[in-house]
Design a protein around this motif. Sequence first.
Motif, PDB file in Angstrom:
ATOM      1  N   HIS A 162      14.455  17.868  17.689  1.00 24.04           N
ATOM      2  CA  HIS A 162      15.108  17.581  18.973  1.00 24.04           C
ATOM      3  C   HIS A 162      14.698  18.571  20.060  1.00 24.04           C
ATOM      4  O   HIS A 162      15.224  18.521  21.170  1.00 24.04           O
ATOM      5  CB  HIS A 162      16.622  17.593  18.807  1.00 24.04           C
ATOM      6  CG  HIS A 162      17.130  16.560  17.837  1.00 24.04           C
ATOM      7  ND1 HIS A 162      17.171  15.223  18.135  1.00 24.04           N
ATOM      8  CD2 HIS A 162      17.579  16.664  16.565  1.00 24.04           C
ATOM      9  CE1 HIS A 162      17.646  14.552  17.099  1.00 24.04           C
ATOM     10  NE2 HIS A 162      17.896  15.396  16.139  1.00 24.04           N
ATOM     11  N   HIS A 201      22.769  17.356  14.083  1.00 20.82           N
ATOM     12  CA  HIS A 201      21.877  17.418  12.928  1.00 20.82           C
ATOM     13  C   HIS A 201      22.542  18.100  11.737  1.00 20.82           C
ATOM     14  O   HIS A 201      22.393  17.660  10.601  1.00 20.82           O
ATOM     15  CB  HIS A 201      20.601  18.174  13.311  1.00 20.82           C
ATOM     16  CG  HIS A 201      19.599  18.266  12.198  1.00 20.82           C
ATOM     17  ND1 HIS A 201      18.614  17.325  12.002  1.00 20.82           N
ATOM     18  CD2 HIS A 201      19.448  19.173  11.189  1.00 20.82           C
ATOM     19  CE1 HIS A 201      17.901  17.645  10.936  1.00 20.82           C
ATOM     20  NE2 HIS A 201      18.372  18.770  10.441  1.00 20.82           N
ATOM     21  N   SER A 218      22.863  16.238  19.006  1.00 17.51           N
ATOM     22  CA  SER A 218      22.104  15.736  17.858  1.00 17.51           C
ATOM     23  C   SER A 218      22.948  15.661  16.593  1.00 17.51           C
ATOM     24  O   SER A 218      22.728  14.813  15.740  1.00 17.51           O
ATOM     25  CB  SER A 218      20.900  16.642  17.594  1.00 17.51           C
ATOM     26  OG  SER A 218      21.306  17.893  17.068  1.00 17.51           O
TER      27      SER A 218
END
Length: 375
Positions: A249, A103, A101
């Motif tokens: 996620h 992130h 991800s």
Amino acid sequence: MCPDRTLTPDELLELRRRLDEIDDGIVDLIAERQAIVTTVGEHKLKTGAPLRHYAREREVIDRGVQRAESLGVSGRVAREILETLIHHSLGKQEAHKLVHSEHGQGKQALVIGGLGRMGEWMSRYLDMVGYRVDVADPVAKESPFDRVHDWESVIDNYDLVVVAVPLRPSNAILHRLAELQPRGLVFDIGSLKSPMRSGLQALAAAGCRVCSVHPMFGPNEIGLSGRHILFVDVGNAAALAEARALFAHTAAECVDLSLEEHDEVMAWVLGLSHLVNIAFASALAESGEAVPLLRRISSSTFNAQLKVAAQVVSENPHLYYEIQQGNAMTGQVVEHFRKVFDNLTRAVRVGDEIGWTQAMENANRRISAKPQSGP
């Protein structure tokens, strides 16, 4: 083979050998299933498809239960096996998705209390999604993360600050953060919110990006399928959205609550369940020598209750006391439980079978009602 004849040693050995082959085959099939799960997970990652597909999960379980029952196998056993496989499959896909991800790529996070049990979980999670994680904790303990001894002096280095200390000191730390006015997102992960209400409100009043988060699981969780994360709004919608995005996620179910709603719900979900199980375990413990005997002749209901109670009393007693004592709703919930308990014992004492039956049937209707399905 004649039904009255017993197996010879060689025949028994051959059957056990065949069972070993079947068990090996089961494990091999699980490994093959997991490999397919990985491929599906990669597809979901590339296409942006959601991690969970509830209709597909129900289809897999229903088909498996029907097949099991058609073969004379318990449908309950088939359901438990398939639910376990699905949970681990989601956990594997989730971990894969988190790692990719990015992130927190290029961002720094500080976990105050990062060497506590949930603090360590939070640190590992943030590291998995790409943050560079530092921890601040007076505990003398090894950690894979860099330790910060004077977090106040470097607070503006961080894009995210998580307060993961015990409930009692949390409010003071939140107040200190309000004075420092950090640039990053701030949230706590406490089990209660009322003890730190003034600290959260001070951060909001200081213009900080603040909300409150409550992971409804323990520090040993890997996959979050079927788990809940609660998000509490303290007046900054952007901060709440940012915190939710941090867990987007995962397969966890995210629930928004107000400060008031959170602790009212926790009085039932944590407070009452802890209290009942601690009382159950304490009553058994005070029975003395009866405990070993009860284990030997116990029922399935007793065993299930004992397992839960044993887990509860093995947890941190100071934290569990704080969950009871720090919640303003505890007294109201306990009084309600006491009233129900007294009514049931009165029904037994005076021979009121109708009252007892009505209580059980009403409870069954309410507790057994199926919740609405997920998306």
